[in-house]
Scaffold this motif. Structure first.
Motif, mmCIF file in Angstrom:
data_model
loop_
_atom_site.group_PDB
_atom_site.id
_atom_site.type_symbol
_atom_site.label_atom_id
_atom_site.label_comp_id
_atom_site.label_asym_id
_atom_site.label_seq_id
_atom_site.Cartn_x
_atom_site.Cartn_y
_atom_site.Cartn_z
ATOM 1 N N GLN A 16 21.105 26.077 7.241
ATOM 2 C CA GLN A 16 19.646 26.036 7.115
ATOM 3 C C GLN A 16 19.005 27.397 7.405
ATOM 4 N N CYS A 17 19.810 28.433 7.460
ATOM 5 C CA CYS A 17 19.327 29.798 7.704
ATOM 6 C C CYS A 17 18.503 29.893 8.989
ATOM 7 N N GLY A 18 18.898 29.119 10.009
ATOM 8 C CA GLY A 18 18.238 29.187 11.303
ATOM 9 C C GLY A 18 16.875 28.529 11.362
ATOM 10 N N LYS A 19 16.558 27.710 10.377
ATOM 11 C CA LYS A 19 15.241 27.054 10.356
ATOM 12 C C LYS A 19 15.372 25.560 10.595
ATOM 13 N N CYS A 20 14.402 25.007 11.288
ATOM 14 C CA CYS A 20 14.385 23.589 11.624
ATOM 15 C C CYS A 20 14.293 22.733 10.357
ATOM 16 N N TYR A 21 15.093 21.699 10.323
ATOM 17 C CA TYR A 21 15.107 20.772 9.194
ATOM 18 C C TYR A 21 13.735 20.137 8.978
ATOM 19 N N TYR A 22 13.028 19.852 10.049
ATOM 20 C CA TYR A 22 11.748 19.159 9.939
ATOM 21 C C TYR A 22 10.559 20.099 9.741
ATOM 22 N N CYS A 23 10.361 21.050 10.633
ATOM 23 C CA CYS A 23 9.159 21.887 10.560
ATOM 24 C C CYS A 23 9.360 23.174 9.767
ATOM 25 N N GLY A 24 10.602 23.566 9.550
ATOM 26 C CA GLY A 24 10.880 24.780 8.780
ATOM 27 C C GLY A 24 10.686 26.064 9.564
ATOM 28 N N LEU A 25 10.427 25.956 10.875
ATOM 29 C CA LEU A 25 10.234 27.146 11.690
ATOM 30 C C LEU A 25 11.573 27.709 12.149
ATOM 31 N N ARG A 26 11.564 28.992 12.434
ATOM 32 C CA ARG A 26 12.754 29.681 12.925
ATOM 33 C C ARG A 26 13.091 29.146 14.316
ATOM 34 N N MET A 27 14.381 28.892 14.543
ATOM 35 C CA MET A 27 14.853 28.408 15.840
ATOM 36 C C MET A 27 15.789 29.443 16.443
ATOM 37 N N TRP A 28 16.150 29.226 17.690
ATOM 38 C CA TRP A 28 17.188 30.045 18.312
ATOM 39 C C TRP A 28 18.322 29.126 18.750
ATOM 40 N N LEU A 29 19.531 29.654 18.653
ATOM 41 C CA LEU A 29 20.719 28.867 18.974
ATOM 42 C C LEU A 29 21.365 29.348 20.263
ATOM 43 N N ASP A 30 21.545 30.635 20.379
ATOM 44 C CA ASP A 30 22.166 31.220 21.567
ATOM 45 C C ASP A 30 21.113 32.037 22.286
ATOM 46 N N GLY A 31 20.930 31.790 23.530
ATOM 47 C CA GLY A 31 19.854 32.533 24.174
ATOM 48 C C GLY A 31 19.716 32.162 25.622
ATOM 49 N N PRO A 32 18.521 32.024 26.096
ATOM 50 C CA PRO A 32 17.284 31.827 25.351
ATOM 51 C C PRO A 32 16.701 33.133 24.807
ATOM 52 N N VAL A 33 16.187 33.067 23.609
ATOM 53 C CA VAL A 33 15.563 34.231 22.980
ATOM 54 C C VAL A 33 14.183 33.902 22.429
ATOM 55 N N GLY A 34 13.707 32.714 22.684
ATOM 56 C CA GLY A 34 12.409 32.307 22.164
ATOM 57 C C GLY A 34 11.887 31.123 22.946
ATOM 58 N N PRO A 35 10.800 30.546 22.484
ATOM 59 C CA PRO A 35 10.216 29.389 23.168
ATOM 60 C C PRO A 35 11.211 28.230 23.235
ATOM 61 N N SER A 36 11.241 27.528 24.373
ATOM 62 C CA SER A 36 12.188 26.417 24.523
ATOM 63 C C SER A 36 11.948 25.330 23.479
#
Length: 111
Positions: A16-36
């Motif tokens: 999914q190129c790092g994007k949420c299936y539902y909202c389509g926003l960029r997510m982070w997998l290994d981190g934390p590197v962004g909002p929880s």
């Protein structure tokens, strides 16, 4: 050692190129590197309780916010219906607080 669900989540995230299936926003997998709220989780399209498994065909990557919000409902909506509802709210800027929405909407190249 990784479990089947962790393996499926990573593959879904990449697929999914790092994007949420539902909202389509960029997510982070290994981190934390962004909002929880935008931490990647594994989402079962068919719940385990209804016979869904942890295999690649039943797992998508979804941000924590979308995953939890869907399952807080008395009867979680079908994945496609929920996805359409969430995307409509995202387009109106009404799904997440503006700073989180801005982080998730940022270009993948700035991650």
């Amino acid at each position: 050692m990784t479990s089947q669900i962790q393996h499926s989540r990573r593959i879904a995230f990449d697929r999914q190129c790092g994007k949420c299936y539902y909202c389509g926003l960029r997510m982070w997998l290994d981190g934390p590197v962004g909002p929880s709220a935008l931490r990647c989780t594994a989402e079962h399209l068919i719940p385990r309780s209804e016979g869904g498994g942890d295999g690649l065909s039943n797992i998508v990557a979804a941000c924590l916010h979308c995953n939890q919000t869907r399952h807080k409902r008395k009867k979680p909506p079908e994945p496609d219906r929920y996805r359409a509802e969430v995307r409509k709210r995202v387009s109106r800027g009404a799904w997440l607080p503006k700073p989180i929405l801005a982080w998730g909407s940022a270009s993948m190249s700035t991650a």
